[in-house]
Design a protein around this motif. Structure first.
Motif, PDB file in Angstrom:
ATOM      1  N   LEU A 152       0.854  -1.187   0.000  1.00 33.97           N
ATOM      2  CA  LEU A 152       0.000   0.000   0.000  1.00 33.97           C
ATOM      3  C   LEU A 152       0.891   1.239   0.000  1.00 33.97           C
ATOM      4  CD1 LEU A 152      -2.791  -0.967   2.568  1.00 33.97           C
ATOM      5  CD2 LEU A 152      -2.905  -1.037   0.084  1.00 33.97           C
ATOM      6  N   ARG A 153       0.757   2.058  -1.000  1.00 33.20           N
ATOM      7  CA  ARG A 153       1.604   3.239  -1.134  1.00 33.20           C
ATOM      8  C   ARG A 153       0.935   4.491  -0.577  1.00 33.20           C
ATOM      9  NH1 ARG A 153       5.764   2.339  -5.028  1.00 33.20           N
ATOM     10  NH2 ARG A 153       5.571   0.274  -5.999  1.00 33.20           N
ATOM     11  N   SER A 154      -0.389   4.558  -0.630  1.00 31.19           N
ATOM     12  CA  SER A 154      -1.111   5.749  -0.195  1.00 31.19           C
ATOM     13  C   SER A 154      -1.353   5.710   1.306  1.00 31.19           C
ATOM     14  CB  SER A 154      -2.447   5.849  -0.931  1.00 31.19           C
ATOM     15  OG  SER A 154      -3.272   6.845  -0.360  1.00 31.19           O
ATOM     16  N   ALA A 155      -0.896   6.765   2.015  1.00 35.96           N
ATOM     17  CA  ALA A 155      -1.130   6.831   3.456  1.00 35.96           C
ATOM     18  C   ALA A 155      -2.613   6.928   3.774  1.00 35.96           C
ATOM     19  CB  ALA A 155      -0.390   8.023   4.049  1.00 35.96           C
ATOM     20  N   GLY A 156      -3.390   7.539   2.863  1.00 39.93           N
ATOM     21  CA  GLY A 156      -4.824   7.662   3.087  1.00 39.93           C
ATOM     22  C   GLY A 156      -5.525   6.321   3.148  1.00 39.93           C
ATOM     23  N   LYS A 157      -4.991   5.332   2.462  1.00 41.00           N
ATOM     24  CA  LYS A 157      -5.538   3.973   2.516  1.00 41.00           C
ATOM     25  C   LYS A 157      -4.822   3.129   3.560  1.00 41.00           C
ATOM     26  CE  LYS A 157      -6.891   3.843  -2.367  1.00 41.00           C
ATOM     27  NZ  LYS A 157      -6.694   3.140  -3.668  1.00 41.00           N
ATOM     28  N   ALA A 158      -3.514   3.322   3.680  1.00 41.58           N
ATOM     29  CA  ALA A 158      -2.718   2.439   4.532  1.00 41.58           C
ATOM     30  C   ALA A 158      -3.010   2.634   6.014  1.00 41.58           C
ATOM     31  CB  ALA A 158      -1.233   2.665   4.260  1.00 41.58           C
ATOM     32  N   VAL A 159      -3.113   3.887   6.465  1.00 40.76           N
ATOM     33  CA  VAL A 159      -3.282   4.137   7.903  1.00 40.76           C
ATOM     34  C   VAL A 159      -4.627   3.614   8.407  1.00 40.76           C
ATOM     35  CG1 VAL A 159      -3.457   5.918   9.672  1.00 40.76           C
ATOM     36  CG2 VAL A 159      -1.671   6.077   7.922  1.00 40.76           C
ATOM     37  N   PRO A 160      -5.766   3.924   7.761  1.00 34.35           N
ATOM     38  CA  PRO A 160      -7.021   3.328   8.244  1.00 34.35           C
ATOM     39  C   PRO A 160      -7.013   1.801   8.185  1.00 34.35           C
ATOM     40  CG  PRO A 160      -7.469   5.158   6.754  1.00 34.35           C
ATOM     41  CD  PRO A 160      -5.999   4.872   6.656  1.00 34.35           C
ATOM     42  N   THR A 161      -6.390   1.248   7.144  1.00 32.45           N
ATOM     43  CA  THR A 161      -6.308  -0.208   7.047  1.00 32.45           C
ATOM     44  C   THR A 161      -5.487  -0.782   8.191  1.00 32.45           C
ATOM     45  OG1 THR A 161      -6.464  -0.082   4.634  1.00 32.45           O
ATOM     46  CG2 THR A 161      -5.621  -2.128   5.565  1.00 32.45           C
ATOM     47  N   MET A 162      -4.398  -0.112   8.531  1.00 22.75           N
ATOM     48  CA  MET A 162      -3.549  -0.558   9.629  1.00 22.75           C
ATOM     49  C   MET A 162      -4.309  -0.518  10.955  1.00 22.75           C
ATOM     50  SD  MET A 162       0.077   1.045  10.933  1.00 22.75           S
ATOM     51  CE  MET A 162      -0.726   2.461  11.712  1.00 22.75           C
ATOM     52  N   LEU A 163      -5.034   0.563  11.213  1.00 21.98           N
ATOM     53  CA  LEU A 163      -5.775   0.688  12.464  1.00 21.98           C
ATOM     54  C   LEU A 163      -6.895  -0.351  12.551  1.00 21.98           C
ATOM     55  CD1 LEU A 163      -5.994   4.587  12.727  1.00 21.98           C
ATOM     56  CD2 LEU A 163      -4.470   3.045  13.966  1.00 21.98           C
TER      57      LEU A 163
END
Length: 222
Positions: A152-163
Motif C-alpha cells: 500500500l503506497r497511499s497513506a490515506g488507505k494504509a493508515v485506516p487499514t492498519m488501524l
C-alpha cells in the motif's frame, strides 16, 4: 545483513520519528496501568497497546529513506534484503519497547489475582508478559508489512487499514493476539500464570508469511 540492519536502526534513531509512537505508548501505559493493579491484567493491557505501535514503527522504518537513498540501498543489497532490514529494525524497536514495558509493569503491579485473593509469582508473570509482548510485536510487524510500501503506497488507505487490522487482530476469535490476551486475563482471575506458547508459534507463522510476502513484492516493485 548485520551492517544493513545496523544502518536501519541508526537511521531510525537519528530520524526521531520514533518519538511519536513511543510517547503515545507511554501515555497509554500511564493511563491504563496504575501501581497496585493485578500484574497479569496490566501486562495484557500493555501487550495490547504494543501491537498498533509495532505496526506504526514498521511504517516509519519502511519510509525513512528518501527514494534516491532507498534505490541505492536496494542496488547495493537487493530490494528484498533492504526491505527485510527495515522490517527487522522495526521489530527490534518494538521488542525493546515491549521489554521495557514488561519490566516497569511487573515491578509496579500487584503480585496477585484479579480479586486479590490469590498470589501470582512476579517473575513468571513477567516472563509470560514478555511472551505476550513478543506476540504483539510479531503481529504488529506483520500488519505493518502488509499495510505499507510496497503493498500500500497511499497513506490515506494504509493508515485506516492498519488501524482496522490492529483492532481485528485484538478482537477476532482465533487471532494469536486475542488468545494471548485472553490467557493473561483468565490467568489473572484464576491466580495462575499462563504460558501462551501456542499463540507465540501462531504469531511467528503469521509474521514470517507477511514479511516474506512484503519482501518478495519489494523485489518486483522496487
Amino acid at each position: 545483513m548485520s551492517a544493513l540492519l545496523h544502518y536501519r536502526l541508526a537511521l531510525l534513531a537519528r530520524s526521531q520519528r520514533w518519538l511519536a509512537p513511543v510517547i503515545l505508548y507511554a501515555v497509554f501505559l500511564a493511563v491504563g496501568v496504575q501501581s497496585g493493579q493485578p500484574v497479569l491484567d496490566s501486562l495484557a493491557y500493555a501487550a495490547a497497546a504494543l501491537l498498533p505501535v509495532a505496526a506504526w514503527l514498521v511504517r516509519i522504518c519502511a519510509g525513512n529513506e528518501p527514494p534516491a537513498a532507498r534505490a541505492c540501498s536496494a542496488a547495493a543489497a537487493g530490494p528484498a534484503r533492504a526491505h527485510l532490514a527495515s522490517l527487522l529494525a522495526a521489530f527490534l524497536a518494538a521488542v525493546t519497547l515491549g521489554g521495557l514495558a514488561v519490566l516497569v509493569v511487573t515491578v509496579i503491579s500487584d503480585a496477585g489475582s484479579t480479586d486479590g485473593r490469590l498470589p501470582v509469582a512476579r517473575v513468571p508473570a513477567g516472563a509470560s508478559g514478555l511472551i505476550a509482548m513478543l506476540v504483539s510485536a510479531l503481529l504488529g510487524t506483520a500488519l505493518g508489512a502488509l499495510t505499507t510500501w510496497p503493498l500500500l503506497r497511499s497513506a490515506g488507505k494504509a493508515v485506516p487499514t492498519m488501524l482496522l487490522g490492529a483492532l481485528l487482530l485484538l478482537v477476532t476469535t482465533g487471532s494469536p493476539a486475542r488468545s494471548v490476551l485472553a490467557d493473561l486475563t483468565v490467568g489473572s482471575r484464576e491466580g495462575a500464570v499462563p504460558w501462551p506458547l501456542g499463540s507465540l508459534a501462531g504469531a511467528v507463522a503469521v509474521a514470517v508469511a507477511a514479511v516474506w510476502t512484503a519482501c518478495a513484492l519489494s523485489s518486483r516493485r522496487g
